[in-house]
Design a protein around this motif. Structure first.
Motif, PDB file in Angstrom:
ATOM      1  N   ASN A 343      31.957  -1.493  -4.020  1.00  0.00           N
ATOM      2  CA  ASN A 343      32.422  -0.814  -5.216  1.00  0.00           C
ATOM      3  C   ASN A 343      33.699  -1.410  -5.780  1.00  0.00           C
ATOM      4  N   THR A 344      34.300  -2.362  -5.081  1.00  0.00           N
ATOM      5  CA  THR A 344      35.437  -3.074  -5.657  1.00  0.00           C
ATOM      6  C   THR A 344      34.918  -4.098  -6.660  1.00  0.00           C
ATOM      7  N   ARG A 345      35.838  -4.728  -7.334  1.00  0.00           N
ATOM      8  CA  ARG A 345      35.409  -5.704  -8.343  1.00  0.00           C
ATOM      9  C   ARG A 345      34.643  -6.831  -7.663  1.00  0.00           C
ATOM     10  N   PRO A 346      33.385  -7.050  -8.027  1.00  0.00           N
ATOM     11  CA  PRO A 346      32.568  -8.032  -7.321  1.00  0.00           C
ATOM     12  C   PRO A 346      33.026  -9.461  -7.611  1.00  0.00           C
ATOM     13  N   ARG A 347      32.726 -10.306  -6.684  1.00  0.00           N
ATOM     14  CA  ARG A 347      33.019 -11.724  -6.871  1.00  0.00           C
ATOM     15  C   ARG A 347      32.107 -12.301  -7.949  1.00  0.00           C
ATOM     16  N   ARG A 348      32.649 -13.112  -8.797  1.00  0.00           N
ATOM     17  CA  ARG A 348      31.871 -13.673  -9.893  1.00  0.00           C
ATOM     18  C   ARG A 348      30.746 -14.549  -9.348  1.00  0.00           C
ATOM     19  N   ARG A 349      29.593 -14.422  -9.970  1.00  0.00           N
ATOM     20  CA  ARG A 349      28.422 -15.174  -9.521  1.00  0.00           C
ATOM     21  C   ARG A 349      28.619 -16.667  -9.756  1.00  0.00           C
ATOM     22  N   ARG A 350      28.076 -17.447  -8.835  1.00  0.00           N
ATOM     23  CA  ARG A 350      28.180 -18.903  -8.963  1.00  0.00           C
ATOM     24  C   ARG A 350      27.133 -19.401  -9.956  1.00  0.00           C
ATOM     25  N   LEU A 351      27.511 -20.370 -10.755  1.00  0.00           N
ATOM     26  CA  LEU A 351      26.619 -20.902 -11.777  1.00  0.00           C
ATOM     27  C   LEU A 351      25.938 -22.199 -11.348  1.00  0.00           C
ATOM     28  N   TRP A 352      26.583 -22.971 -10.459  1.00  0.00           N
ATOM     29  CA  TRP A 352      26.108 -24.335 -10.215  1.00  0.00           C
ATOM     30  C   TRP A 352      24.694 -24.377  -9.652  1.00  0.00           C
ATOM     31  N   TRP A 353      24.404 -23.508  -8.685  1.00  0.00           N
ATOM     32  CA  TRP A 353      23.066 -23.584  -8.090  1.00  0.00           C
ATOM     33  C   TRP A 353      22.001 -22.998  -9.017  1.00  0.00           C
ATOM     34  N   ARG A 354      22.409 -22.116  -9.930  1.00  0.00           N
ATOM     35  CA  ARG A 354      21.456 -21.573 -10.895  1.00  0.00           C
ATOM     36  C   ARG A 354      21.070 -22.637 -11.925  1.00  0.00           C
ATOM     37  N   LEU A 355      22.023 -23.473 -12.303  1.00  0.00           N
ATOM     38  CA  LEU A 355      21.700 -24.579 -13.211  1.00  0.00           C
ATOM     39  C   LEU A 355      20.934 -25.688 -12.499  1.00  0.00           C
ATOM     40  N   LEU A 356      21.140 -25.808 -11.203  1.00  0.00           N
ATOM     41  CA  LEU A 356      20.495 -26.882 -10.455  1.00  0.00           C
ATOM     42  C   LEU A 356      18.969 -26.726 -10.451  1.00  0.00           C
ATOM     43  N   LEU A 357      18.481 -25.482 -10.406  1.00  0.00           N
ATOM     44  CA  LEU A 357      17.031 -25.255 -10.345  1.00  0.00           C
ATOM     45  C   LEU A 357      16.307 -25.792 -11.579  1.00  0.00           C
ATOM     46  N   PRO A 358      16.691 -25.391 -12.804  1.00  0.00           N
ATOM     47  CA  PRO A 358      15.979 -25.973 -13.960  1.00  0.00           C
ATOM     48  C   PRO A 358      16.209 -27.466 -14.113  1.00  0.00           C
ATOM     49  N   ILE A 359      17.390 -27.962 -13.709  1.00  0.00           N
ATOM     50  CA  ILE A 359      17.625 -29.411 -13.788  1.00  0.00           C
ATOM     51  C   ILE A 359      16.652 -30.155 -12.883  1.00  0.00           C
ATOM     52  N   LEU A 360      16.470 -29.644 -11.657  1.00  0.00           N
ATOM     53  CA  LEU A 360      15.488 -30.265 -10.753  1.00  0.00           C
ATOM     54  C   LEU A 360      14.076 -30.157 -11.327  1.00  0.00           C
ATOM     55  N   GLY A 361      13.769 -29.012 -11.938  1.00  0.00           N
ATOM     56  CA  GLY A 361      12.444 -28.852 -12.532  1.00  0.00           C
ATOM     57  C   GLY A 361      12.176 -29.860 -13.624  1.00  0.00           C
ATOM     58  N   PHE A 362      13.124 -30.003 -14.553  1.00  0.00           N
ATOM     59  CA  PHE A 362      12.946 -30.998 -15.611  1.00  0.00           C
ATOM     60  C   PHE A 362      12.956 -32.414 -15.034  1.00  0.00           C
ATOM     61  N   GLY A 363      13.680 -32.601 -13.927  1.00  0.00           N
ATOM     62  CA  GLY A 363      13.670 -33.905 -13.279  1.00  0.00           C
ATOM     63  C   GLY A 363      12.301 -34.282 -12.743  1.00  0.00           C
ATOM     64  N   LEU A 364      11.500 -33.279 -12.346  1.00  0.00           N
ATOM     65  CA  LEU A 364      10.129 -33.551 -11.905  1.00  0.00           C
ATOM     66  C   LEU A 364       9.184 -33.767 -13.083  1.00  0.00           C
ATOM     67  N   LEU A 365       9.450 -33.110 -14.197  1.00  0.00           N
ATOM     68  CA  LEU A 365       8.524 -33.156 -15.327  1.00  0.00           C
ATOM     69  C   LEU A 365       8.747 -34.378 -16.217  1.00  0.00           C
ATOM     70  N   VAL A 366       9.996 -34.752 -16.426  1.00  0.00           N
ATOM     71  CA  VAL A 366      10.297 -35.844 -17.361  1.00  0.00           C
ATOM     72  C   VAL A 366       9.617 -37.164 -16.966  1.00  0.00           C
ATOM     73  N   PRO A 367       9.575 -37.565 -15.670  1.00  0.00           N
ATOM     74  CA  PRO A 367       8.894 -38.835 -15.347  1.00  0.00           C
ATOM     75  C   PRO A 367       7.405 -38.850 -15.674  1.00  0.00           C
ATOM     76  N   LEU A 368       6.800 -37.678 -15.868  1.00  0.00           N
ATOM     77  CA  LEU A 368       5.365 -37.625 -16.155  1.00  0.00           C
ATOM     78  C   LEU A 368       5.065 -37.719 -17.640  1.00  0.00           C
ATOM     79  N   MET A 369       6.079 -37.875 -18.479  1.00  0.00           N
ATOM     80  CA  MET A 369       5.831 -37.965 -19.912  1.00  0.00           C
ATOM     81  C   MET A 369       4.977 -39.184 -20.228  1.00  0.00           C
ATOM     82  N   GLY A 370       3.857 -38.937 -20.880  1.00  0.00           N
ATOM     83  CA  GLY A 370       2.975 -40.026 -21.265  1.00  0.00           C
ATOM     84  C   GLY A 370       2.037 -40.486 -20.182  1.00  0.00           C
ATOM     85  N   ASN A 371       2.112 -39.920 -18.971  1.00  0.00           N
ATOM     86  CA  ASN A 371       1.230 -40.321 -17.883  1.00  0.00           C
ATOM     87  C   ASN A 371       0.001 -39.431 -17.845  1.00  0.00           C
TER      88      ASN A 371
END
Length: 799
Positions: A343-371
């Protein structure tokens, strides 16, 4: 004795052994089972939430058995013949068959007309006796449909003598029939009948185009990912009350690790009960599934059987996910003997690992463009990339909600109550809308794919619906019957105009005494000037005129010229392509006044090559085995005009070859994929709606005491109702905005993968967003009555 000093069940270096884990998990299960009303309530909500997800997972696990079962029954009753198959010789074990069918409004009705050659002719699957001429065997669904539609019943003059068994149908709601045909009906050269000595053909379909493969992969991800997210959310129901009970265990000697194992035990017990509930619900759904039809597809209950490996995976993955989610949820909570530090002021949520997931996802998809998406590796790569992008979008939701609500200040009292609640506990609100967020994001990506692929998979039929709306070809005995058929169409209700030709074949006839050994043939079309102008560009025309059309530079039609002699009794060929003995000749000479005219596509888009004659130039009754070709203009104000025309078409020709014209037509594979995704999306939306109701009720139960306190101090119920509505609306609005962003980004990458230009169907995006908002609004309305019941001062009572 303190648990922290008990080393009897620890392994080397003080590590907790399997027995200690089992004992603590069992203790957590006992708390869930014997924890009083609160424990039971949480267990019921968790098991119900998990059970709803398990139902859909088991349905998805049934697809590997469901589709082959339908295809097997379809192949078993097929009458298609491979091009290199020779037609069997007539015998006591053969029969003549012809595929046929019709439509009634938007319902397809298929069937087979058959005429046995002998007493040993093979029976169709699901039929116990061969229908005689004038009789028909129909599916149970068609029997019920005919009884409810008198207009359709007029189309089938045959007497119903039986029903088709399950083994002869694709699904319980399929409209299918077998009708007996007269032997004379099979003798027309263009009747469509063929001889078979067995039922069934194994068809081999080619590989799907890459865009359709991509649609299937992304569709499966989008449909199943919300289910997994909701199951993960369901095992966290009642977390605040559970944590307060765990604090009491710390007071009697349990350490922090033991409390986490006990919490995992509660989650495992709830998930196991959820598996049982899901299994029971699955059996109930399977029992009622035969009465459900979506997009013309229905399923037999005995086909809905989960694949054993997938069912085992579900049974193991759900409890394992419950343990992992519970331990993950407790990682930032300090459960101490004197209470829970949250109930105290919560620690702010981390952003880095949340951004890492879509970055990894697009990293898998982008090499398949045109294949090309033809290998298993590419398939798994696309699926993994889409999962990471959509999961990353959902993982960003709590951080975005927290960052947004921190900036909310002031406003009306309901708004302040709502925003303060979100500022204290935004994670609960984010979990409640995470399922709809990932569903809308995935739906937007699929919508972008659909719009791009639909243009490619939708072909122009070439039919001109401005000139006619219905077309048919009726095989008749002679030219007089053909004229009568055209008149009958003209007298049909809802028909404004009939333009028709009497079509027959004419063969090259030798000018000398020696007959032509293998004569060339051409078409002979007889009709008035208005009808002839539908197939050729004719300037001047009067009764008695003759015209002809030719393929450019085609030597096979060189014999068509003024003065040429034609034989109206054309040669006939067997199924094997052998020329039958020549019959008596019916000579006719093309007049010297005949003119060559350019062709014009008819309303169906077909080119007509041959001799075009007005009735005054040809003795129509002398034509051999003609057809009545008709193009009909219908009354747009008569909603049943097409059905009346189809009834006339069926009366004149049991084969029912007529069809309503359309300007475009989708490929069969694309239509099947869209139908399957629609069925899955319907089931997923139902699950999301039901799951959000359960989740919202759980949140209200957690806040029941707080609501009672506010009411006891004089807070108006309307104020609290508006505050609860704002607590739902704010996360939904943020979630939908995030889902639009994620969906557009994923859709753009997917379009680049299949080398399609990036285009956004904003109407489709708004529709997907509106559906998501509509689900939320419906859930809010459903949960208002329980909310009002909870806003009572007697909610302050406690045990």
């Amino acid at each position: 004795m303190s648990v922290e000093h008990d080393t009897r069940r620890t392994g080397p270096s003080g590590r907790i052994g399997v027995a200690r884990w089992a004992a603590d998990l069992a203790m957590g299960a006992r708390f869930a089972l014997t924890g009083g009303r609160e424990g039971w309530t949480r267990t019921i909500l968790t098991s119900l939430g998990v059970g709803l997800g398990v139902v859909l997972l088991l349905m998805a696990a049934s697809v590997p058995n469901l589709i082959p079962a339908r295809e097997h029954r379809g192949d078993a009753r097929s009458v298609l013949m491979v091009s290199n198959d020779a037609e069997p010789a007539r015998g006591p074990d053969t029969l003549m068959v012809s595929s046929t069918g019709t439509q009634f409004h938007d319902r397809d009705i298929s069937g087979v007309r058959l005429s046995p050659d002998g007493a040993k002719a093979p029976l169709p699957p699901g039929v116990d006796r061969m229908p005689r001429p004038g009789e028909m065997v129909i599916s149970p669904a068609l029997k019920e449909f005919l009884d409810s539609e008198p207009l359709l019943k007029k189309r089938f003059a045959e007497r119903i003598v039986g029903t088709i068994g399950d083994e002869g149908l694709l699904g319980p709601q399929e409209l299918y029939y077998y009708a007996g045909a007269e032997a004379a009906e099979t003798t027309f050269s263009d009747s469509g009948f063929r001889r078979i000595d067995h039922w069934g053909t194994t068809t081999q379909s080619g590989p799907l185009p890459p865009p359709l493969v991509l649609l299937i992969i992304v569709g499966c991800v989008v449909l199943l990912l919300p289910v997994a997210i909701f199951i993960a959310t369901a095992v966290r129901f009642g977390g605040e009350r559970r944590d307060r009970r765990l604090a009491a265990l710390r007071l009697v000697g349990a350490d922090s690790h033991m409390t986490r194992r006990i919490a995992a035990g509660e989650a495992v017990f709830g998930s196991l009960v959820g598996l049982a509930v899901g299994g029971v619900l699955f059996l109930l759904v399977r029992g009622f599934i035969e009465g459900v039809e979506i997009q013309g597809v229905s399923f037999f209950s005995h086909d809905v059987r989960p694949s054993a490996p997938l069912a085992t995976l579900i049974a193991l993955a759900v409890p394992a996910a419950a343990v992992l989610v519970t331990l993950f949820a407790l990682r930032g909570i300090a459960i101490e003997p004197l209470g829970v530090v949250r109930n105290t002021r919560p620690r702010r949520r981390r952003l880095w690992w949340r951004l890492l997931l879509p970055i990894l996802g697009f990293g898998l998809l982008v090499p398949l463009m045109g294949n090309s998406l033809v290998g298993d590796r590419e398939t798994y790569q696309v699926a993994a990339g889409a999962v990471l992008v959509l999961v990353g979008t959902t993982a960003l939701l709590p951080w975005v909600i927290e960052a947004a609500v921190e900036r909310f200040r002031g406003g009306p009292v309901p708004w302040q109550l709502a925003t303060r609640r979100l500022q204290l506990s935004s994670g609960t609100a984010a979990r409640a809308v995470s399922g709809i967020t990932v569903a809308v994001a995935g739906a937007i990506a699929i919508q972008m794919l659909f719009v791009s692929v639909q243009d490619e998979q939708t072909q122009d039929t070439g039919q001109d619906t401005r000139r006619a709306q219905f077309s048919t070809a009726i095989p008749v005995r002679d030219g007089a019957d053909a004229q009568a058929a055209l008149k009958k169409f003209g007298a049909t209700q809802g028909v404004r105009e009939v333009r028709g030709l009497v079509s027959a074949s004419a063969a090259e006839l030798s000018a000398g005494k020696k007959p032509v050994k293998d004569p060339a043939t051409t078409g002979l079309y007889v009709g008035d000037c208005a009808a002839l102008r539908e197939v050729a560009r004719i300037d001047g025309c009067k009764d008695g005129d003759v015209f002809y059309t030719l393929y450019p530079d085609d030597p096979s039609s060189a014999f068509i010229k003024p003065g040429a002699k034609l034989n109206l009794e054309t040669p006939r060929y067997s199924w094997a392509g052998e020329l039958e003995p020549q019959r008596t000749a019916r000579p006719w000479t093309i007049p010297a006044s005949a003119r060559e005219v350019p062709t014009r596509p008819d309303p169906m888009g077909w080119e007509t090559i041959g001799v075009l004659a007005t009735p005054g130039a040809v003795d129509i009754p002398a034509l051999s085995e003609p057809e009545a070709i008709a193009w009909l203009t219908l009354d747009p104000g008569d909603a049943e005009a097409v059905e009346h025309v189809r009834n006339t078409d069926a009366e004149l020709n049991p084969q029912m070859r007529g069809w309503a014209m359309m300007s475009t037509q989708e490929s069969r594979e694309f239509a099947s994929i869209r139908r399957g995704l629609f069925i899955g999306a319907t089931a997923t939306l139902l699950l999301i709606g039901a799951s959000m109701i359960v989740s919202t009720l759980e949140q209200l139960r957690e806040r029941r005491r707080l609501l009672s306190v506010l009411v006891a101090f004089g807070t108006r119920r309307s104020t609290l109702s508006w505050s609860v509505l704002w607590q739902t609306t704010v996360p939904v609005a943020i979630g939908l905005a995030l889902s639009i962003t994620g969906g557009l980004a994923l859709g753009a990458v997917l379009l680049k993968m299949i080398e399609r230009p990036i285009s956004v169907d904003w109407a489709g995006v708004l529709m997907m967003t509106g559906i998501g908002a509509g689900v939320i609004a419906l859930v809010t309305l459903v949960t208002l009555p329980p909310l009002w019941r909870m806003m009572r001062p007697d909610g302050l009572r406690t045990e």
